[in-house]
Structure formats: structure tokens, C-alpha cells
Design an enzyme around this catalytic site. Structure first.
Site, short mmCIF file in Angstrom:
data_model
loop_
_atom_site.label_atom_id
_atom_site.label_comp_id
_atom_site.label_asym_id
_atom_site.label_seq_id
_atom_site.Cartn_x
_atom_site.Cartn_y
_atom_site.Cartn_z
N HIS A 47 0.68 -1.45 -0.10
CA HIS A 47 0.02 0.02 -0.23
C HIS A 47 0.92 1.24 -0.06
CE1 HIS A 47 -4.07 1.47 0.68
NE2 HIS A 47 -3.30 2.91 1.25
N ASP B 225 2.12 2.02 3.72
CA ASP B 225 1.02 3.35 3.78
C ASP B 225 1.79 4.57 3.73
OD1 ASP B 225 -1.42 4.72 3.67
OD2 ASP B 225 -1.71 4.26 5.91
N HIS C 164 -2.24 -2.97 4.77
CA HIS C 164 -1.77 -1.97 5.79
C HIS C 164 -2.26 -2.11 6.98
CE1 HIS C 164 -4.99 0.44 3.65
NE2 HIS C 164 -4.62 1.53 4.36
N ASP D 119 0.23 5.42 -1.12
CA ASP D 119 -0.70 6.53 -1.67
C ASP D 119 -0.20 7.53 -2.70
OD1 ASP D 119 -3.38 5.95 -0.45
OD2 ASP D 119 -2.39 5.86 1.45
N GLU E 11 -8.83 1.39 -2.67
CA GLU E 11 -8.94 1.79 -1.09
C GLU E 11 -10.45 2.09 -0.98
OE1 GLU E 11 -6.45 3.19 2.69
OE2 GLU E 11 -6.20 4.16 0.67
N HIS F 252 -13.28 2.17 3.64
CA HIS F 252 -12.13 3.17 4.22
C HIS F 252 -12.60 3.53 5.63
CE1 HIS F 252 -9.59 6.67 4.51
NE2 HIS F 252 -8.52 5.40 4.09
N HIS G 221 -8.88 -1.69 7.23
CA HIS G 221 -10.03 -0.66 7.52
C HIS G 221 -11.35 -1.18 7.75
CE1 HIS G 221 -8.10 3.19 6.44
NE2 HIS G 221 -7.44 2.53 5.61
#
Length: 441
Positions: free
Chosen positions: A50, A365, A252, A52, A163, A190, A231
Site C-alpha cells: 500500500h 502506507d 496495511h 498512496d 482503497e 475506508h 479498514h
């Protein structure tokens, strides 16, 4: 929210990373450990679950040049107080021996239905454009074999993870088209519940998965899209593992046995992951790996609210300068607890203890978190983390498993199940409107 070096780096590079972390010359035994890690990562692609970066590319004014090492880039003069530098770029991907990266397709959880689907497709396009813009370093990947091949060619195998299940806008057709565009996992929620699954950080609404949510899992299995349970609530975790015919992943997340945070995975679920032959990829966010840091972050947020919480509350409501001064004084008197690379290694150790070494991986992350543990400030630092594991007694086979071997196994298992299901099942035509016709649980 990265692949193998385009050029092979010698042991001197890894010694440099180790020295930077320790801030003193690496001892002789560390030199041997770094050499071991280099050998492992030459043969096995390091796969991060993961990152971003795509959202950072979308939102940063002036664009992002990934050919530039951003580690020491100066803070822009017009940056706001929450600005942080990039944690990812091509020079550091190479230094980190990254072999495969799941780039996160994330959009705000408040984005409404059709707009969420549109924005998700735009973010998928960002990932494809990254690979097209930097073909010397990045290449799109869709299967485990792709990752192995691209790693051997000296590039970062670039994969897509969506995600947040709200991005499919309750549409099986949208789910299928996201797979066709390259998405190889979907995180069911999420920060908020979807219409068919409960999030870890929202008030329970569905008691886990609804009927439609279970149908989403089934269609993901048929496609070969990995079910990502980062999540989601504990009940959603257990529902999804019970329903899924394929190994699941946590892209993650950390170990809740070490920190009582809803974003982490309880021991009882880790045992289910082992039975499912899935994987938990450990997050680097300090608040998810340190109980002390999570408490400090909560106190910090409460203090900010106490000083200025418009429109009705706060000691200095409507006086942002006084509130900022008071906050600065509180921060001076209450510095954040130190979180280090060793704390991340503790989570890897714990998951290995409960679920087995075949169920642990890395899911940083990076570029989706505001700060990182000391010693893990960017994508170049993975070797230092593996050295810490080696120092704790992890074998070369263990290091290869956590670096990328386990993720390759999970992908291959999902691909195999998909081939079996596609031979016997048609695409799902389930609709969210059917929820009214059947009980959820």
C-alpha cells in the site's frame, strides 16, 4: 501509499542506510546482515501492499517529478502547517530494492456515488500514466508472474489496489470494469461504512457484511481480485474470511495484540487468516503501531478542539492566532513519544508468532501518512527493516517470505481460484436493491 532496482547496488549502499539509521558506523555483524538482505532481495521481489503516491500526484501543485530524490527537498515557502515531503521517488525505490508496489487508488470517503466512480477511474489513470511516464523504472503488472518477470528486468512492478468499496458505487459491473483496468485488490471500506460493509472507524450499521456484501466477495473471488480487509470492522473481517474462497489480505494493518487500535488485526482474526492462507501486511503509521503514540495523537486532537472548535466551542473560539499559540505551547510541553523501526518489527514478530511466517508482509502506507517511525522515513529504508528482523533471528527464507514471497503466493492462489470459478460461474448480477428481499445476517 514500489520494485527492484534498475541497477544493482552493492553492499556499500546498504551499509550507508544502516549507518544513517544508527547514526554511527555499522558494526561488523550488521555488515553481514545487510549483505544477507541484499542477497535475498536480489532473488525475491520486495512487494509493498500500500502506497498512496497517486493521490499526492493528483493534489500537489506544480506536479511531481519522480526522477528526483525528494528526501531532502526544502519545505515550500507557501506550504501549510500539515505539509510533509514525499516519501516515494524512483531513486529511493531503487535504493530500497523494491520489486513490486500496489499503488493505492484512494479518494475521500465522503465522495458521493457516481462522483466516486468517476474519481476512482481518474486515479486508476494516474497509475497507468505513472508507468507510461517513467518506463525505465515502472511497469504495469497484473499477475504474480508479471511481478517476477518485471523484477528480473530491473523495474518496479506497478499494481493497483482500490482503497474503499464505495468507489464501485454499489455496482458489480463497475467492480468488473475496475478489474479490467488493472485493479487487483479492493479494500471493502475506508474510514466510513459502505452500504454493504462496516468500517473499523465508523459506528456499526450492518453487523459486518450484508447480503450484497457477500455477493461482492463472491464476484471478487471469481474475478481474481483480492479481498482487502484493512479498514474494516472485526465482524466484517470474520464474515469476509468465512465467505471468501480465496486467501484474503490486509494491505496495511498492524497487530491489535500490541496496540488496541481498531485499524489493527486481533489475534483471533490472525488465526483465521492463517487458516485462510491469507496475509497481513504491516502498516508503518506510528499511531497504529505504538499505544503511547496513539494516546498522544488523541490528546493532541482533543487539545486542538478545546482551543478552537467553531462555531460554538473552544477557549479561543474565533481567535485562530491565540489558539495556534496555545497549541504550540502544549506541543512544546508534550512532545510526541518516539516510535522507531523496531516497533514495526515488533508487529511483524507478533503476526509471525500468531499466524505464522507465511502470513506476514509489508504494507507501509507511505505518502498516505503524515509521519513515519524513526528509521523508516521513505521507500529506501526497507532493507534496514529486514536487517532488524535478521538481527532477531529471521532466516533468509523468512526474510524472503515477508519481503514478497507471501504476497506472490496469495496472488497465485487468487488467480487459481478465479480460473476454477470462471469455468463454472457466470458474472454476478446481484444488486444492492435486493437487500430488502433477504435478511443480512
Amino acid at each position: 501509499m514500489p520494485g527492484n532496482p534498475v541497477a544493482r547496488f552493492g553492499i556499500g549502499l546498504f551499509l550507508a542506510i544502516g549507518c544513517a539509521q544508527a547514526k554511527s558506523p555499522a558494526p561488523a555483524d550488521d555488515a553481514a546482515l545487510f549483505a544477507r538482505v541484499e542477497r535475498v532481495l536480489t532473488k525475491t521481489p520486495l512487494i509493498d501492499g500500500h502506497n498512496d503516491l497517486p493521490w499526492e500526484i493528483r493534489t500537489r501543485a506544480g506536479g511531481v517529478d519522480l526522477n528526483v530524490d525528494h528526501a531532502d527537498m526544502p519545505r515550500p515557502a507557501d506550504a501549510d502547517k500539515d505539509w510533509v515531503g514525499l516519501m516515494t521517488d524512483i531513486p529511493r525505490l531503487r535504493k530500497g530494492h523494491v520489486g513490486g508496489q500496489f499503488w493505492s487508488v484512494w479518494i475521500p470517503a465522503t465522495t458521493p456515488g457516481p462522483e466516486a466512480l468517476k474519481t476512482a477511474i481518474e486515479q486508476i489513470d494516474v497509475v497507468h500514466n505513472m508507468a507510461a511516464q517513467y518506463p525505465q523504472a515502472l511497469q504495469m503488472a497484473y499477475t504474480a508472474d508479471d511481478i517476477v518477470r518485471i523484477h528480473k528486468a530491473g523495474r518496479v512492478a506497478s499494481l493497483i489496489g482500490v482503497e474503499g468499496g464505495y468507489q464501485i458505487d454499489n455496482s458489480m459491473a463497475a467492480l468488473r470494469q475496475m478489474y479490467a483496468l488493472g485493479a487487483r485488490y479492493l479494500t471493502l471500506t475506508h474510514s466510513r461504512n459502505t452500504d454493504w460493509a462496516d468500517s473499523a472507524t465508523d459506528n456499526p450499521q450492518h453487523n459486518g457484511l450484508t447480503v450484497f456484501g457477500r455477493a461482492v466477495i463472491g464476484e471478487m473471488n471469481r474475478l481474481g481480485m483480492i479481498v482487502d480487509l484493512s479498514h474494516v470492522s472485526v465482524k466484517t473481517m470474520t464474515d469476509a474470511i468465512a465467505v471468501s474462497k480465496s486467501p484474503v489480505m490486509f494491505s496495511h494493518s498492524g497487530a491489535r495484540g500490541l496496540i488496541d487500535h481498531p485499524r489493527d488485526v486481533p489475534d483471533e482474526v490472525l488465526r483465521l487468516v492463517a487458516q485462510n492462507h491469507g496475509i497481513v501486511m504491516v502498516n508503518f503509521f506510528p499511531s497504529y503501531i505504538s499505544q503511547e503514540r496513539a494516546r498522544w495523537d488523541s490528546d493532541h486532537a482533543a487539545e486542538a478542539t478545546r482551543y478552537n472548535s467553531p462555531p460554538f466551542f473552544g477557549l479561543y473560539i474565533g481567535q485562530p492566532e491565540r489558539a495556534a499559540a496555545a497549541m504550540a505551547e502544549w506541543e512544546r510541553r508534550h512532545p510526541p513519544p518516539t516510535v522507531t523501526l523496531a516497533d514495526v518489527a515488533d508487529h511483524l514478530d507478533h503476526i509471525r508468532k500468531i499466524a505464522g511466517v507465511e502470513s506476514v508482509g509489508l504494507g507501509s502506507d507511505f505518502d498516505g501518512i503524515p509521519n513515519t517511525p524513526e528509521g523508516l522515513d521513505g521507500v529506501d529504508k526497507y532493507p534496514a527493516l529486514l536487517v532488524e528482523l535478521a538481527r532477531r533471528g529471521w532466516s533468509d527464507a523468512d526474510l524472503a517470505a515477508v519481503a514478497g514471497g507471501n504476497m506472490l503466493r496469495v496472488m497465485r492462489a487468487n488467480e487459481a481460484v478465479a480460473r476454477q470459478l470462471q469455468a463454472t460461474e457466470l458474472p454476478s448480477m446481484a444488486k444492492i436493491e435486493d437487500e430488502k428481499k433477504a435478511p443480512a445476517n
